[in-house]
Design a protein around this motif. Structure first.
Motif, PDB file in Angstrom:
ATOM      1  N   ARG A  62      36.223  41.617  38.414  1.00  0.00           N
ATOM      2  CA  ARG A  62      36.898  42.559  39.317  1.00  0.00           C
ATOM      3  C   ARG A  62      36.355  42.443  40.740  1.00  0.00           C
ATOM      4  NH1 ARG A  62      36.508  45.967  34.721  1.00  0.00           N
ATOM      5  NH2 ARG A  62      34.594  46.906  35.535  1.00  0.00           N
ATOM      6  N   ALA A  63      35.034  42.270  40.866  1.00  0.00           N
ATOM      7  CA  ALA A  63      34.451  42.094  42.195  1.00  0.00           C
ATOM      8  C   ALA A  63      34.932  40.798  42.828  1.00  0.00           C
ATOM      9  CB  ALA A  63      32.928  42.104  42.105  1.00  0.00           C
ATOM     10  N   GLY A  64      35.048  39.734  42.022  1.00  0.00           N
ATOM     11  CA  GLY A  64      35.559  38.463  42.519  1.00  0.00           C
ATOM     12  C   GLY A  64      37.005  38.567  42.962  1.00  0.00           C
ATOM     13  N   ARG A  65      37.780  39.310  42.207  1.00  0.00           N
ATOM     14  CA  ARG A  65      39.177  39.534  42.598  1.00  0.00           C
ATOM     15  C   ARG A  65      39.234  40.257  43.939  1.00  0.00           C
ATOM     16  NH1 ARG A  65      41.864  44.138  44.417  1.00  0.00           N
ATOM     17  NH2 ARG A  65      44.069  43.582  44.512  1.00  0.00           N
ATOM     18  N   ASP A  66      38.426  41.304  44.094  1.00  0.00           N
ATOM     19  CA  ASP A  66      38.430  42.073  45.340  1.00  0.00           C
ATOM     20  C   ASP A  66      38.019  41.202  46.530  1.00  0.00           C
ATOM     21  OD1 ASP A  66      39.181  44.249  43.843  1.00  0.00           O
ATOM     22  OD2 ASP A  66      37.204  45.213  43.863  1.00  0.00           O
ATOM     23  N   SER A  67      36.995  40.370  46.332  1.00  0.00           N
ATOM     24  CA  SER A  67      36.556  39.474  47.403  1.00  0.00           C
ATOM     25  C   SER A  67      37.646  38.484  47.776  1.00  0.00           C
ATOM     26  CB  SER A  67      35.291  38.717  46.976  1.00  0.00           C
ATOM     27  OG  SER A  67      34.205  39.596  46.801  1.00  0.00           O
ATOM     28  N   THR A  68      38.345  37.972  46.771  1.00  0.00           N
ATOM     29  CA  THR A  68      39.421  37.009  47.014  1.00  0.00           C
ATOM     30  C   THR A  68      40.534  37.637  47.851  1.00  0.00           C
ATOM     31  OG1 THR A  68      38.961  35.807  44.962  1.00  0.00           O
ATOM     32  CG2 THR A  68      41.169  35.564  45.896  1.00  0.00           C
TER      33      THR A  68
END
Length: 248
Positions: A62-68
Protein backbone atom coordinates in the motif's frame (compact mmCIF):
# COMPACT_ATOMS: atom_id res chain seq x y z
CA UNK A 1 1.99 5.53 -20.11
CA UNK A 2 2.60 5.57 -16.36
CA UNK A 3 3.99 2.14 -15.50
CA UNK A 4 4.77 0.27 -12.27
CA UNK A 5 7.18 -2.67 -12.62
CA UNK A 6 7.60 -4.80 -9.52
CA UNK A 7 10.95 -6.52 -9.09
CA UNK A 8 12.47 -4.10 -11.57
CA UNK A 9 16.02 -3.87 -10.23
CA UNK A 10 17.42 -6.85 -12.15
CA UNK A 11 16.64 -9.65 -14.59
CA UNK A 12 13.42 -9.55 -16.57
CA UNK A 13 12.08 -6.54 -14.69
CA UNK A 14 15.11 -4.40 -15.44
CA UNK A 15 15.13 -5.48 -19.11
CA UNK A 16 11.49 -4.48 -19.44
CA UNK A 17 12.11 -1.16 -17.70
CA UNK A 18 14.95 -0.37 -20.12
CA UNK A 19 12.77 -1.15 -23.11
CA UNK A 20 9.79 0.85 -21.89
CA UNK A 21 11.72 3.95 -20.87
CA UNK A 22 13.21 4.04 -24.37
CA UNK A 23 9.64 4.39 -25.65
CA UNK A 24 9.13 7.43 -23.45
CA UNK A 25 7.02 5.86 -20.73
CA UNK A 26 7.21 7.13 -17.15
CA UNK A 27 8.19 4.31 -14.84
CA UNK A 28 8.46 3.27 -11.21
CA UNK A 29 10.49 0.16 -10.44
CA UNK A 30 10.37 -1.61 -7.09
CA UNK A 31 12.72 -3.74 -5.05
CA UNK A 32 12.74 -4.90 -1.48
CA UNK A 33 15.68 -2.55 -0.77
CA UNK A 34 14.72 1.07 -1.43
CA UNK A 35 18.32 2.26 -1.80
CA UNK A 36 19.12 -0.37 -4.43
CA UNK A 37 15.92 0.44 -6.34
CA UNK A 38 16.81 4.12 -6.37
CA UNK A 39 20.39 3.37 -7.48
CA UNK A 40 19.23 1.17 -10.36
CA UNK A 41 16.63 3.72 -11.45
CA UNK A 42 19.34 6.37 -11.59
CA UNK A 43 21.23 4.32 -14.20
CA UNK A 44 18.31 4.45 -16.64
CA UNK A 45 17.51 7.36 -18.97
CA UNK A 46 14.23 9.21 -18.91
CA UNK A 47 11.83 9.34 -15.98
CA UNK A 48 12.42 6.26 -13.85
CA UNK A 49 11.89 6.20 -10.09
CA UNK A 50 13.03 3.43 -7.77
CA UNK A 51 11.14 2.70 -4.55
CA UNK A 52 11.23 0.05 -1.86
CA UNK A 53 8.33 -2.39 -1.80
CA UNK A 54 8.01 -5.91 -0.42
CA UNK A 55 5.30 -7.62 -2.46
CA UNK A 56 4.74 -10.12 0.37
CA UNK A 57 3.63 -7.44 2.80
CA UNK A 58 0.32 -5.62 2.37
CA UNK A 59 1.45 -2.57 4.35
CA UNK A 60 4.55 -2.23 2.18
CA UNK A 61 2.46 -2.72 -0.96
CA UNK A 62 0.00 0.00 0.00
CA UNK A 63 2.87 2.38 0.77
CA UNK A 64 4.46 1.51 -2.58
CA UNK A 65 1.20 2.18 -4.35
CA UNK A 66 0.89 5.58 -2.64
CA UNK A 67 4.47 6.50 -3.57
CA UNK A 68 3.86 5.47 -7.18
CA UNK A 69 0.76 7.64 -7.48
CA UNK A 70 2.59 10.58 -5.87
CA UNK A 71 5.48 10.21 -8.33
CA UNK A 72 3.50 9.58 -11.51
CA UNK A 73 0.19 11.29 -10.78
CA UNK A 74 -1.73 8.13 -11.60
CA UNK A 75 -1.14 4.67 -13.07
CA UNK A 76 -1.89 3.08 -16.43
CA UNK A 77 0.05 -0.22 -16.39
CA UNK A 78 1.08 -2.72 -13.72
CA UNK A 79 3.78 -5.22 -14.67
CA UNK A 80 3.62 -7.88 -11.96
CA UNK A 81 7.12 -9.32 -12.10
CA UNK A 82 8.57 -9.53 -8.56
CA UNK A 83 9.51 -13.12 -7.82
CA UNK A 84 12.04 -15.46 -6.29
CA UNK A 85 13.23 -18.75 -7.70
CA UNK A 86 14.21 -22.28 -6.74
CA UNK A 87 17.68 -21.39 -5.51
CA UNK A 88 16.16 -19.88 -2.36
CA UNK A 89 15.10 -23.36 -1.23
CA UNK A 90 17.68 -25.46 -3.11
CA UNK A 91 20.86 -23.70 -4.31
CA UNK A 92 21.70 -26.70 -6.55
CA UNK A 93 18.20 -27.24 -7.93
CA UNK A 94 19.35 -27.87 -11.51
CA UNK A 95 21.73 -30.69 -10.62
CA UNK A 96 20.35 -32.08 -7.34
CA UNK A 97 16.58 -32.37 -7.26
CA UNK A 98 14.94 -31.86 -3.90
CA UNK A 99 11.66 -33.79 -3.52
CA UNK A 100 8.73 -31.76 -2.27
CA UNK A 101 8.68 -33.44 1.14
CA UNK A 102 12.18 -32.15 1.85
CA UNK A 103 11.37 -28.52 1.06
CA UNK A 104 11.49 -26.38 4.22
CA UNK A 105 8.09 -24.98 5.15
CA UNK A 106 9.49 -21.48 5.54
CA UNK A 107 11.04 -21.62 2.07
CA UNK A 108 7.80 -22.89 0.54
CA UNK A 109 5.81 -20.09 2.13
CA UNK A 110 8.29 -17.40 1.11
CA UNK A 111 8.21 -18.38 -2.58
CA UNK A 112 4.43 -18.64 -2.68
CA UNK A 113 4.03 -15.40 -0.73
CA UNK A 114 6.24 -13.60 -3.24
CA UNK A 115 5.27 -15.19 -6.55
CA UNK A 116 1.55 -15.69 -5.99
CA UNK A 117 0.31 -13.68 -3.01
CA UNK A 118 2.50 -10.78 -4.14
CA UNK A 119 0.77 -10.64 -7.52
CA UNK A 120 -2.59 -10.58 -5.74
CA UNK A 121 -1.61 -7.90 -3.23
CA UNK A 122 -0.09 -5.50 -5.76
CA UNK A 123 -2.86 -5.90 -8.33
CA UNK A 124 -5.53 -5.49 -5.66
CA UNK A 125 -3.89 -2.29 -4.41
CA UNK A 126 -3.67 -0.60 -7.83
CA UNK A 127 -6.79 -1.79 -9.67
CA UNK A 128 -8.78 1.30 -8.59
CA UNK A 129 -6.04 3.45 -10.16
CA UNK A 130 -6.05 1.36 -13.34
CA UNK A 131 -9.82 1.65 -13.57
CA UNK A 132 -9.41 5.44 -13.41
CA UNK A 133 -7.04 5.30 -16.40
CA UNK A 134 -8.47 5.55 -19.93
CA UNK A 135 -6.95 2.17 -20.68
CA UNK A 136 -5.48 0.38 -17.66
CA UNK A 137 -3.45 -2.77 -18.15
CA UNK A 138 -2.06 -5.60 -16.03
CA UNK A 139 0.80 -7.71 -17.37
CA UNK A 140 1.56 -10.74 -15.22
CA UNK A 141 4.94 -12.37 -15.87
CA UNK A 142 4.94 -16.17 -15.87
CA UNK A 143 6.95 -19.24 -16.97
CA UNK A 144 6.59 -22.25 -19.25
CA UNK A 145 4.02 -24.90 -18.35
CA UNK A 146 6.79 -27.51 -18.09
CA UNK A 147 8.42 -25.54 -15.30
CA UNK A 148 5.19 -25.57 -13.30
CA UNK A 149 5.12 -29.37 -13.02
CA UNK A 150 8.81 -30.28 -13.26
CA UNK A 151 10.19 -32.76 -10.72
CA UNK A 152 12.10 -30.99 -7.98
CA UNK A 153 10.47 -27.62 -8.67
CA UNK A 154 8.40 -27.24 -5.52
CA UNK A 155 7.55 -24.53 -4.57
CA UNK A 156 8.48 -22.45 -7.64
CA UNK A 157 6.41 -24.42 -10.16
CA UNK A 158 3.19 -24.40 -8.13
CA UNK A 159 3.62 -20.72 -7.29
CA UNK A 160 3.79 -19.82 -10.99
CA UNK A 161 0.90 -22.14 -11.86
CA UNK A 162 -1.11 -20.32 -9.21
CA UNK A 163 -0.20 -16.93 -10.62
CA UNK A 164 -1.40 -18.03 -14.07
CA UNK A 165 -4.73 -19.16 -12.64
CA UNK A 166 -4.95 -15.87 -10.75
CA UNK A 167 -4.28 -13.99 -14.00
CA UNK A 168 -7.14 -15.75 -15.74
CA UNK A 169 -9.49 -14.89 -12.87
CA UNK A 170 -8.30 -11.27 -12.95
CA UNK A 171 -9.08 -11.19 -16.66
CA UNK A 172 -12.54 -12.64 -16.08
CA UNK A 173 -13.32 -10.24 -13.25
CA UNK A 174 -12.16 -7.23 -15.31
CA UNK A 175 -13.59 -8.34 -18.65
CA UNK A 176 -16.39 -5.77 -18.60
CA UNK A 177 -14.13 -2.89 -17.58
CA UNK A 178 -11.51 -0.78 -19.33
CA UNK A 179 -8.62 -2.76 -17.75
CA UNK A 180 -6.93 -5.40 -19.91
CA UNK A 181 -5.08 -8.35 -18.33
CA UNK A 182 -2.49 -10.51 -20.10
CA UNK A 183 0.24 -13.02 -19.28
CA UNK A 184 3.80 -12.66 -20.63
CA UNK A 185 6.58 -15.23 -20.30
CA UNK A 186 10.05 -15.55 -21.82
CA UNK A 187 9.65 -18.99 -23.42
CA UNK A 188 12.64 -20.68 -21.78
CA UNK A 189 15.24 -20.34 -19.08
CA UNK A 190 16.72 -16.85 -18.90
CA UNK A 191 20.13 -15.60 -17.86
CA UNK A 192 19.07 -13.87 -14.64
CA UNK A 193 19.88 -14.09 -10.96
CA UNK A 194 17.50 -17.03 -10.64
CA UNK A 195 19.79 -19.22 -12.76
CA UNK A 196 23.21 -17.69 -12.08
CA UNK A 197 25.63 -20.28 -10.73
CA UNK A 198 23.19 -23.20 -10.92
CA UNK A 199 23.00 -23.85 -14.67
CA UNK A 200 25.76 -25.83 -16.35
CA UNK A 201 28.28 -23.93 -18.44
CA UNK A 202 27.28 -23.88 -22.09
CA UNK A 203 23.58 -24.33 -21.35
CA UNK A 204 21.38 -22.26 -23.63
CA UNK A 205 19.71 -19.45 -21.77
CA UNK A 206 17.66 -16.63 -23.22
CA UNK A 207 18.68 -13.04 -22.71
CA UNK A 208 16.33 -11.10 -20.44
CA UNK A 209 15.95 -8.72 -23.39
CA UNK A 210 13.65 -11.28 -25.01
CA UNK A 211 10.88 -9.56 -23.06
CA UNK A 212 11.53 -6.13 -24.62
CA UNK A 213 9.54 -6.38 -27.85
CA UNK A 214 6.36 -7.97 -26.46
CA UNK A 215 6.20 -5.75 -23.38
CA UNK A 216 6.62 -2.68 -25.56
CA UNK A 217 3.73 -3.85 -27.70
CA UNK A 218 1.54 -4.64 -24.70
CA UNK A 219 2.07 -1.07 -23.46
CA UNK A 220 1.29 0.45 -26.87
CA UNK A 221 -2.01 1.61 -28.39
CA UNK A 222 -1.94 -1.47 -30.64
CA UNK A 223 -2.69 -3.70 -27.63
CA UNK A 224 -5.65 -1.67 -26.37
CA UNK A 225 -8.10 -4.49 -27.07
CA UNK A 226 -5.85 -7.43 -26.21
CA UNK A 227 -7.23 -9.26 -23.18
CA UNK A 228 -6.76 -12.62 -21.43
CA UNK A 229 -3.90 -13.70 -23.69
CA UNK A 230 -0.85 -15.80 -22.85
CA UNK A 231 2.07 -14.42 -24.85
CA UNK A 232 5.37 -16.30 -25.11
CA UNK A 233 8.17 -13.85 -25.89
CA UNK A 234 10.15 -16.24 -28.09
CA UNK A 235 7.01 -16.81 -30.18
CA UNK A 236 5.77 -13.23 -30.14
CA UNK A 237 6.04 -12.49 -33.86
CA UNK A 238 4.11 -15.65 -34.77
CA UNK A 239 1.49 -14.87 -32.10
CA UNK A 240 1.16 -11.30 -33.39
CA UNK A 241 0.78 -12.45 -37.00
CA UNK A 242 -1.93 -14.91 -36.00
CA UNK A 243 -3.69 -12.25 -33.92
CA UNK A 244 -3.62 -9.86 -36.87
CA UNK A 245 -5.05 -12.50 -39.19
CA UNK A 246 -7.90 -13.22 -36.75
CA UNK A 247 -8.80 -9.53 -36.70
CA UNK A 248 -8.70 -9.13 -40.48
Amino acid sequence: MRILITGGTSGLGLAMARALVEDGHRIVITGRAAERAADVAATLPGEVHGIGMDARDSTSVRAGRDSTIDLLGGLDVLVNNAGIGMRTVNPRFMVERQPFWQVPEAGFRDVVDTNLTGYFLVASAVVPDLLASPGGRIINVSVNYATMTRAGFVPYGPSRAGSEALSRVMAADLADTSVRVNILLPGGGTATGMTEGVVADGAHLLSADVMAEPVRWLCSPAAADTHDQRIVATEFQDWLANADSRRS
